[in-house]
Design a protein around this motif. Structure first.
Motif, PDB file in Angstrom:
ATOM      1  N   SER A   2       0.823  -1.214   0.000  1.00  0.00           N
ATOM      2  CA  SER A   2       0.000   0.000   0.000  1.00  0.00           C
ATOM      3  C   SER A   2       0.853   1.257   0.000  1.00  0.00           C
ATOM      4  O   SER A   2       0.438   2.296  -0.541  1.00  0.00           O
ATOM      5  N   PHE A   3       2.051   1.194   0.573  1.00  0.00           N
ATOM      6  CA  PHE A   3       2.970   2.337   0.510  1.00  0.00           C
ATOM      7  C   PHE A   3       3.657   2.416  -0.858  1.00  0.00           C
ATOM      8  O   PHE A   3       3.851   3.507  -1.392  1.00  0.00           O
ATOM      9  N   VAL A   4       4.020   1.258  -1.403  1.00  0.00           N
ATOM     10  CA  VAL A   4       4.709   1.252  -2.699  1.00  0.00           C
ATOM     11  C   VAL A   4       3.813   1.798  -3.806  1.00  0.00           C
ATOM     12  O   VAL A   4       4.246   2.571  -4.661  1.00  0.00           O
ATOM     13  N   PHE A   5       2.527   1.414  -3.786  1.00  0.00           N
ATOM     14  CA  PHE A   5       1.600   1.812  -4.845  1.00  0.00           C
ATOM     15  C   PHE A   5       0.727   3.006  -4.442  1.00  0.00           C
ATOM     16  O   PHE A   5      -0.324   3.222  -5.039  1.00  0.00           O
ATOM     17  N   ASN A   6       1.162   3.772  -3.464  1.00  0.00           N
ATOM     18  CA  ASN A   6       0.418   4.972  -3.104  1.00  0.00           C
ATOM     19  C   ASN A   6       0.518   5.998  -4.242  1.00  0.00           C
ATOM     20  O   ASN A   6       1.615   6.291  -4.717  1.00  0.00           O
ATOM     21  N   PRO A   7      -0.616   6.563  -4.722  1.00  0.00           N
ATOM     22  CA  PRO A   7      -0.552   7.477  -5.878  1.00  0.00           C
ATOM     23  C   PRO A   7       0.226   8.753  -5.604  1.00  0.00           C
ATOM     24  O   PRO A   7       0.780   9.346  -6.541  1.00  0.00           O
ATOM     25  N   GLN A   8       0.288   9.209  -4.347  1.00  0.00           N
ATOM     26  CA  GLN A   8       0.933  10.483  -4.054  1.00  0.00           C
ATOM     27  C   GLN A   8       2.443  10.335  -3.828  1.00  0.00           C
ATOM     28  O   GLN A   8       3.248  11.028  -4.460  1.00  0.00           O
TER      29      GLN A   8
END
Length: 315
Positions: A145-151
């Motif tokens: 979820s951190f790796v693919f966070n949009p921001q």
């Protein structure tokens, strides 16, 4: 003149039946073994069969876990077909299974073939491939979820560095399920690779050497010798990965919680919402039993198809 031979004591001892004393010792050993194994066996059977039977009775009722249950017969099962959320969850589960199972098997075979070569640091590479499978799926989901966070995720940062547009990933309804499939592949492909690696090492070297001497290329050896020898392992991994995909819950719970816009809501996560968020235990149990029936049916179909193809190839 007739010559008679008397039976020697050794011959009489060999032809004599086993003494009752030995039978008693074997029976006592069996009883001692069952005495140690029976408590654990009863616990395992009780924790698996009793909840399954109890869940079946719950699936025929309307119950919120507190008030007395109301018998509904088979109406919970009839409502599943008419439930749009259940149909959507089934479609998401089917799409995830179609993407995950062939991908994990193909990557597992390719990685196993690569790790079956004689190269430097082979043990290190094999360990690196298997570590994601050993890691907790919940921890994998939180990290992803951190790796693919949009921001501020690392995935979009890489896209910015190479000049490509950023993506929504887990926040995009059209991409979230595919991203979850990629995360699941990263965590599960090590299992397939290890299984196929063990199977590759069990293939008789004489078959490969004979085909090579006859002039067969590496691709023909892999196609006509290696793949047929891997057929039983492929059946096992197909069944195992299908069950894994249809019961995927922890990655979805730690990444999207079924969102965005219910685009990643699978059957298992929908069952969780029914049972533990809306307290519709009866309807959730019915959907869980339907999922079990579908999983069992798919397993039987895969086994039948594999045996049928195997018998035809032998002809």
């Amino acid at each position: 003149m007739a010559v008679t031979f008397a039976a020697t004591p050794r011959t009489q001892q060999e032809s004599a039946p086993r003494p009752p004393r030995r039978r008693g010792r074997a029976a006592r050993r069996n009883l001692v073994g069952w005495g140690f194994a029976a408590p654990a066996t009863l616990v395992v059977v009780g924790l698996s069969i009793f909840p399954a039977v109890w869940a079946f009775f719950i699936s025929r009722t309307k119950w919120n876990g507190i008030a007395p249950a109301t018998d509904l017969g088979w109406r919970n099962y009839e409502r599943i077909v008419q439930d749009p959320d259940a149909v959507a969850a089934a479609k998401h589960t089917l799409l995830l299974t179609v993407l995950f199972v062939p991908g994990s098997i193909l990557l597992g075979i390719l990685i196993a073939v690569a790790l079956n070569q004689k190269i430097r640091l082979l043990g290190f590479y094999r360990t690196c491939i298997f570590v994601p499978y050993v890691a907790s799926a919940a921890a994998t989901g939180i990290l992803a979820s951190f790796v693919f966070n949009p921001q501020f995720g690392a995935a979009n940062e890489v896209l910015r560095r190479i000049g490509l547009p950023t993506q929504g990933f887990l926040e995009n309804p059209n991409q979230a399920l595919v991203v979850i499939c990629l995360i699941a592949l990263w965590g599960e492909v090590g299992f397939c690779a290890v299984i196929y690696l063990a199977a590759l090492q069990d293939i008789p070297a004489e078959l490969v050497e004979a085909a090579t001497v006859d002039g067969a290329s590496r691709w023909r050896v892999f196609l006509h010798i290696t793949l047929p020898e891997l057929r039983p392992v492929t059946v096992f991994t197909t069944i195992w990965q299908t069950i894994t995909a249809m019961q995927l819950f922890d990655l979805i719970y730690t990444t999207t919680r079924g969102g965005p816009m219910n685009s990643t809501q699978t059957v298992v996560y929908y069952i969780y919402e029914l049972a533990f968020q809306t307290q519709r235990l009866g309807y959730g149990a019915a959907l869980a039993y339907l999922l079990f029936a579908v999983t069992l049916l798919l397993t039987l179909v895969v086994m039948w198809y594999s045996r049928r193809n195997g018998s035809e190839s032998l002809r």
